[in-house]
Design a protein around this motif. Structure first.
Motif, PDB file in Angstrom:
ATOM      1  N   LEU A   1      68.190-117.707-156.664  1.00 53.44           N
ATOM      2  CA  LEU A   1      68.976-118.009-155.478  1.00 53.44           C
ATOM      3  C   LEU A   1      70.406-117.509-155.598  1.00 53.44           C
ATOM      4  N   TYR A   2      70.910-117.426-156.828  1.00 55.60           N
ATOM      5  CA  TYR A   2      72.329-117.138-157.024  1.00 55.60           C
ATOM      6  C   TYR A   2      72.632-115.700-157.415  1.00 55.60           C
ATOM      7  N   ASN A   3      71.628-114.933-157.813  1.00 59.08           N
ATOM      8  CA  ASN A   3      71.903-113.591-158.322  1.00 59.08           C
ATOM      9  C   ASN A   3      71.160-112.463-157.622  1.00 59.08           C
ATOM     10  N   ASP A   4      70.148-112.783-156.830  1.00 65.01           N
ATOM     11  CA  ASP A   4      69.264-111.737-156.307  1.00 65.01           C
ATOM     12  C   ASP A   4      69.684-111.157-154.959  1.00 65.01           C
ATOM     13  N   GLY A   5      70.792-111.616-154.421  1.00 65.41           N
ATOM     14  CA  GLY A   5      71.290-111.017-153.184  1.00 65.41           C
ATOM     15  C   GLY A   5      70.390-111.210-151.983  1.00 65.41           C
ATOM     16  N   LEU A   6      69.744-112.362-151.877  1.00 63.05           N
ATOM     17  CA  LEU A   6      68.907-112.644-150.710  1.00 63.05           C
ATOM     18  C   LEU A   6      69.780-112.822-149.470  1.00 63.05           C
ATOM     19  N   LYS A   7      69.195-112.596-148.319  1.00 68.39           N
ATOM     20  CA  LYS A   7      69.871-112.851-147.054  1.00 68.39           C
ATOM     21  C   LYS A   7      69.049-113.878-146.279  1.00 68.39           C
ATOM     22  N   VAL A   8      69.682-115.000-145.957  1.00 69.20           N
ATOM     23  CA  VAL A   8      69.004-116.082-145.242  1.00 69.20           C
ATOM     24  C   VAL A   8      69.557-116.140-143.826  1.00 69.20           C
ATOM     25  N   TYR A   9      68.718-115.797-142.870  1.00 67.80           N
ATOM     26  CA  TYR A   9      69.130-115.785-141.464  1.00 67.80           C
ATOM     27  C   TYR A   9      68.811-117.151-140.848  1.00 67.80           C
ATOM     28  N   THR A  10      69.840-117.808-140.361  1.00 70.32           N
ATOM     29  CA  THR A  10      69.688-119.175-139.864  1.00 70.32           C
ATOM     30  C   THR A  10      69.859-119.240-138.345  1.00 70.32           C
ATOM     31  N   THR A  11      69.558-120.403-137.798  1.00 72.11           N
ATOM     32  CA  THR A  11      69.691-120.621-136.359  1.00 72.11           C
ATOM     33  C   THR A  11      71.079-121.127-135.978  1.00 72.11           C
ATOM     34  N   ILE A  12      71.871-121.499-136.956  1.00 74.24           N
ATOM     35  CA  ILE A  12      73.216-122.027-136.681  1.00 74.24           C
ATOM     36  C   ILE A  12      74.054-120.971-135.966  1.00 74.24           C
ATOM     37  N   ASP A  13      74.722-121.375-134.901  1.00 72.14           N
ATOM     38  CA  ASP A  13      75.644-120.500-134.187  1.00 72.14           C
ATOM     39  C   ASP A  13      77.046-120.794-134.710  1.00 72.14           C
ATOM     40  N   SER A  14      77.717-119.796-135.279  1.00 74.94           N
ATOM     41  CA  SER A  14      79.005-120.039-135.930  1.00 74.94           C
ATOM     42  C   SER A  14      80.040-120.580-134.947  1.00 74.94           C
ATOM     43  N   ARG A  15      79.976-120.160-133.680  1.00 70.07           N
ATOM     44  CA  ARG A  15      80.929-120.653-132.685  1.00 70.07           C
ATOM     45  C   ARG A  15      80.681-122.136-132.394  1.00 70.07           C
TER      46      ARG A  15
ATOM     47  N   LYS B   1      77.754-118.674-148.964  1.00 68.97           N
ATOM     48  CA  LYS B   1      76.926-117.985-149.944  1.00 68.97           C
ATOM     49  C   LYS B   1      76.487-118.956-151.026  1.00 68.97           C
ATOM     50  N   PHE B   2      75.387-118.593-151.673  1.00 66.82           N
ATOM     51  CA  PHE B   2      74.930-119.304-152.860  1.00 66.82           C
ATOM     52  C   PHE B   2      75.228-118.425-154.070  1.00 66.82           C
ATOM     53  N   TYR B   3      76.003-118.926-155.006  1.00 70.24           N
ATOM     54  CA  TYR B   3      76.322-118.154-156.205  1.00 70.24           C
ATOM     55  C   TYR B   3      76.715-119.124-157.318  1.00 70.24           C
ATOM     56  N   LEU B   4      76.614-118.635-158.555  1.00 72.57           N
ATOM     57  CA  LEU B   4      77.087-119.413-159.698  1.00 72.57           C
ATOM     58  C   LEU B   4      78.421-118.864-160.181  1.00 72.57           C
ATOM     59  N   ASN B   5      78.403-117.601-160.642  1.00 70.80           N
ATOM     60  CA  ASN B   5      79.620-116.984-161.157  1.00 70.80           C
ATOM     61  C   ASN B   5      80.143-115.868-160.275  1.00 70.80           C
ATOM     62  N   ASP B   6      79.250-115.169-159.593  1.00 77.69           N
ATOM     63  CA  ASP B   6      79.647-114.002-158.811  1.00 77.69           C
ATOM     64  C   ASP B   6      79.388-114.207-157.324  1.00 77.69           C
ATOM     65  N   ASN B   7      80.478-114.364-156.586  1.00 79.50           N
ATOM     66  CA  ASN B   7      80.395-114.507-155.128  1.00 79.50           C
ATOM     67  C   ASN B   7      80.488-113.108-154.514  1.00 79.50           C
ATOM     68  N   ARG B   8      79.446-112.323-154.731  1.00 86.15           N
ATOM     69  CA  ARG B   8      79.500-110.905-154.372  1.00 86.15           C
ATOM     70  C   ARG B   8      78.442-110.556-153.335  1.00 86.15           C
ATOM     71  N   THR B   9      78.907-109.930-152.259  1.00 87.83           N
ATOM     72  CA  THR B   9      78.016-109.378-151.243  1.00 87.83           C
ATOM     73  C   THR B   9      78.464-107.956-150.968  1.00 87.83           C
ATOM     74  N   PRO B  10      77.674-106.940-151.319  1.00 83.27           N
ATOM     75  CA  PRO B  10      78.124-105.546-151.198  1.00 83.27           C
ATOM     76  C   PRO B  10      78.246-105.092-149.752  1.00 83.27           C
ATOM     77  N   VAL B  11      79.139-104.135-149.542  1.00 81.92           N
ATOM     78  CA  VAL B  11      79.273-103.490-148.235  1.00 81.92           C
ATOM     79  C   VAL B  11      79.133-101.985-148.432  1.00 81.92           C
ATOM     80  N   ASP B  12      78.729-101.282-147.385  1.00 81.99           N
ATOM     81  CA  ASP B  12      78.635 -99.823-147.422  1.00 81.99           C
ATOM     82  C   ASP B  12      80.016 -99.206-147.196  1.00 81.99           C
ATOM     83  N   TYR B  13      80.116 -97.942-147.556  1.00 84.00           N
ATOM     84  CA  TYR B  13      81.376 -97.228-147.352  1.00 84.00           C
ATOM     85  C   TYR B  13      81.771 -97.240-145.879  1.00 84.00           C
ATOM     86  N   SER B  14      80.795 -97.184-144.999  1.00 86.17           N
ATOM     87  CA  SER B  14      81.073 -97.157-143.561  1.00 86.17           C
ATOM     88  C   SER B  14      81.739 -98.440-143.082  1.00 86.17           C
TER      89      SER B  14
END
Length: 772
Positions: A305-319, A71-84
């Motif tokens: 980049l650090y506060n707006d909660g953007l999602k950057v979809y990359t080509t990198i395969d985590s495996r 993630k890109f963040y300065l002070n808040d490393n926050r990514t929200p999740v739904d209740y589900s």
């Protein structure tokens, strides 16, 4: 009677005063709440603000297989999740511990409030989850001033009631867990689950959920981070488990069994210089900043980049990224150990440098000193040059890198520079040639201590990995076949030819000459004389033009010596160029980001493929076929071996334990520079092209001999380990098939059969030349 009447009157007077005070108190409290709701004691959130509470949301980097890379963040490393996305056991633990009547009240727990008032807080706090959410969202920690605290509490109650009207109970639970700070950059439940347990929230089990909820009371005191407060954290977790049992969320047996367990952390800190794909994320930072500058919001303001909660979809395969990093972490420590062994004070008095005079070493260290972060900071603080230089020779407490873990030590900064100069580094990139999608990116050995990226930022002499560009040019212009033979004798390109200022006559690495060799055998064994003959026939400018069409952007001088790999190029350029051969002559610009979304899922950017035809399918296939000879009978043949390599006894110390035993078609090329300072391996299968470079930051630090310093020793093992892991992972689709042969192939590639025969051949023979 008068006395009795007076007593009654006095008592009734007290009663009246009591009711006046009681009613007055009630009216005062009501007035306080009314005034607070009107905003008299400070701004209150209106309906719009409550609907969209302002929180800083980190930008999330997502892999092609839908995993969070960082993630890109300065002070808040926050990514929200739904209740589900929350496990039921986490919700149960929260309600049992923080607000047992959460499902029944409307924001304020009257019973809890009265209990807190009459017991003066000794019976537990009265704040509901809704009130705690109100506090976290809109006014933070309470004041120590009693009057201010009462006013803040009134505002908190009003906001809590409004939140209950605005949101469902489930939404309030999710909002609360998303807003809480769990320390160590664990802002919100998603970060906490990943940092403390290395998993997503939905995968938390009962004991993990209980520990997370236990932290809410005091995230610093009950922090599970190693060496902090393990006993206190475990005790607090057990209190949560007892609460869960008390309210029938778990049985007594489950409580007792879990309370006996240790914390069992998987502490995985998330920072910009730690975690997965650190060098790729650093590159992505610059990519995103440029994109933000060129793509403002609809209102003209810039995305943050650090506060707006953007999602950057990359080509990198985590495996594949993990397998690449694992390969580096397995091979490099062993290679480094041998490098240290060769550079002990007894063996090399100028370690880690070779063949340098004292004044040359001093010049290297002084240059490094002036380019260091310490120099920059001290200069910015107004220190004089003499003061800065003196500080580099003063013992200082510091933490330095080692492959066995960080070392806390006291060392002169100048000595630490020399220590770091002795480390070998690597750059590695893996790409799908058909799409241009970059699958793995390893820019170095440790981002925390070595920030320089050796994939795109670094450029090093490529050695014999440049030769396929010469061969491809010759095949394209002269219609040569891998079966064509050339004399293995010295060749001289006279001064003046092709603008060459002086005569050029390269030698073979083993200084052996005589006889004839096919082009396939010549490339497999990196025979310099035959590459020079091809350069003499086609000229350097067409080779430069070929490299440029293949995507090389760096400057390449149009001189004959480039045939042996004198240009400095990046791993990024080399992988993209080689991928063109695997992709039937079509160049795909490497792709790293497929799309960018805002926090609401609106697509802000969608990549557009950039392709161009560079070679005919026939030329691309023939060049690839030539490179298959490298792994069949050439300097890359050890990819086919079982166990230790037999080239020399010394090398067995490194290669033992790397039984690749690949049997599928592989095209590739090793590369080594003249003084063994740079080792390369470029390897290709039909749907994956990977390049690896290994060397020290300073070219004066290198192995003494080619047995260790060649690309087949330094770089090839990383490729082999990486590909072995990729093939072992059945969820990946890395090809083991042969490269597709063009239907109307007119160039002979099978030297032992007519054109219509098999699509590949084996030359046979014994390797008798090392690679330069």
């Amino acid at each position: 009677m008068a006395t009795k009447k007076t007593a009654v009157e006095d008592f009734s007077k007290y009663i009246r005063w009591f009711w006046k005070l009681f009613i007055g108190g009630i009216l005062f409290i009501v007035l306080i709440f009314l005034l607070a709701s009107f905003g008299l004691f400070g701004e209150m959130p209106d309906h719009t603000v409550l609907e969209n509470p302002k929180t800083n949301l980190a930008t999330e980097i997502i892999s092609s297989d839908d995993k969070t890379l960082g993630k890109f963040y300065l002070n808040d490393n926050r990514t929200p999740v739904d209740y589900s996305e929350l496990p039921q056991n986490l919700v149960d633990a929260l309600i049992a511990t923080e607000d047992a009547r959460f499902r029944d009240h409307s924001g304020i727990d009257a019973r809890g409030t009265l209990r807190a008032i009459f017991k003066l807080g000794s019976g537990g706090g009265a704040s509901t989850i809704s009130q705690q959410l109100a506090k976290n969202l809109f006014h933070g920690e309470g004041s120590k001033n009693i009057i201010e605290r009462v006013l803040q509490k009134a505002k908190e109650w009003i906001i809590a009631i409004r939140l209950e009207r605005q949101y469902t109970k489930d939404e309030i639970i999710a909002m609360y867990l998303n807003i809480v700070d769990f320390n160590n950059n664990a802002d919100g439940i998603r970060s906490a689950a990943r940092i403390y347990f290395g998993k997503e929230p939905k995968d938390l089990d009962v004991k993990e959920s209980a520990m997370i909820v236990g932290m809410l009371k005091n995230p610093s005191l009950y922090n599970p981070r190693p060496h902090r407060n393990p006993v206190g954290t475990r005790n607090r977790r057990n209190v949560v488990l007892s609460q869960m049992e008390k309210y029938d969320f778990i049985t007594e047996e489950v409580r007792d069994s879990i309370q006996k367990l240790e914390l069992e952390l998987n502490y995985s800190p998330e920072s910009h210089r730690e975690g997965t794909a650190t060098y790729f994320r650093a590159y992505l930072t610059d990519f995103m900043k440029k994109w933000i500058d060129e793509n403002p919001k609809p209102d003209g303001s810039k995305y943050n980049l650090y506060n707006d909660g953007l999602k950057v979809y990359t080509t990198i395969d985590s495996r594949m990224q993990k397998y690449a990093e694992d390969a580096v972490e397995k091979h490099m420590p062993r290679l480094q150990a041998e490098f240290f062994n060769q550079n002990t004070p007894e063996r090399n008095k100028t370690a880690p440098f070779l063949d340098l005079k004292p004044d040359e070493i001093t010049s290297i260290l002084n240059r490094g000193m002036r380019q260091s972060e310490r120099w920059r900071i001290m200069k910015a603080n107004g220190k004089s040059e003499s003061e800065i230089i003196a500080s580099f020779n003063k013992p200082t407490a510091m933490t330095v890198f080692s492959w066995k873990g960080e070392i806390d030590t006291i060392m002169k900064p100048m000595d630490s520079m020399r220590y770091y100069k002795s480390f070998l580094h690597t750059g590695m990139m893996s790409m799908d040639p058909q799409t241009g999608h970059v699958k793995a990116w390893v820019g170095g050995i440790n981002m925390k201590h070595f920030q320089y990226d050796h994939v795109k930022q670094g450029k090093r002499q490529v050695g014999s990995t440049f030769k396929p560009f010469v061969y491809a040019t010759a095949i394209d212009q002269l219609h040569l076949s891998p079966c064509d033979t050339f004399p293995n004798t010295k060749v001289t390109i006279e001064a003046g030819k092709f603008g060459n200022p002086e005569a050029w006559s390269p030698e073979n690495s083993d200084f052996k000459y005589g006889g004839f060799k096919t082009l396939k055998n010549a490339l497999a064994n990196s025979t310099n004389t035959i590459t020079a003959r091809l350069m003499d026939q086609v000229g350097p400018q067409p080779v430069v033009d070929m490299a440029k069409k293949l995507g090389v952007e760096s400057d390449i001088p149009a001189v004959p010596a480039i045939a042996l790999g004198t240009p400095d190029l990046s791993v990024y350029e080399m992988v993209a160029a080689y991928a063109t051969f695997a992709n039937k002559g079509v160049y795909n610009e490497p792709v790293l980001v497929t799309r960018i979304e805002d926090k609401n899922g609106t697509v802000l950017y969608q990549f557009t493929p950039k392709t161009k035809d560079v070679l005919s399918e026939e030329v691309a296939y023939v060049t690839t076929n030539l490179m298959q000879g490298v792994t069949e009978d050439g300097s890359g043949a050890r990819l086919r071996t079982k166990g230790a390599d037999q080239w020399n006894v010394v090398y067995k110390e490194i290669i033992t334990g790397y039984p690749y035993e690949f049997t599928n078609p592989i095209a590739g090329k090793t590369g080594t520079t003249q003084n063994n300072s740079d080792g390369w391996f470029m390897g290709m299968v039909p749907n994956l092209v990977t390049g690896v470079w290994v060397g020290a930051d300073d070219r004066a630090a290198h192995f003494r001999n080619t047995a260790y310093g060649q690309g087949a020793s330094m770089a090839l093992p990383i490729w082999g380990l990486y590909m072995k892991s990729c093939y072992d992972d059945k969820t990946l689709d890395v090809s083991k098939a042969d490269f597709e042969r063009p239907q109307n192939l007119s160039i002979r590639v099978n030297c032992g059969a007519p054109i219509e025969g098999p699509t590949s051949d084996t030359e046979g023979g014994i390797i008798d030349e090392l690679d330069f």
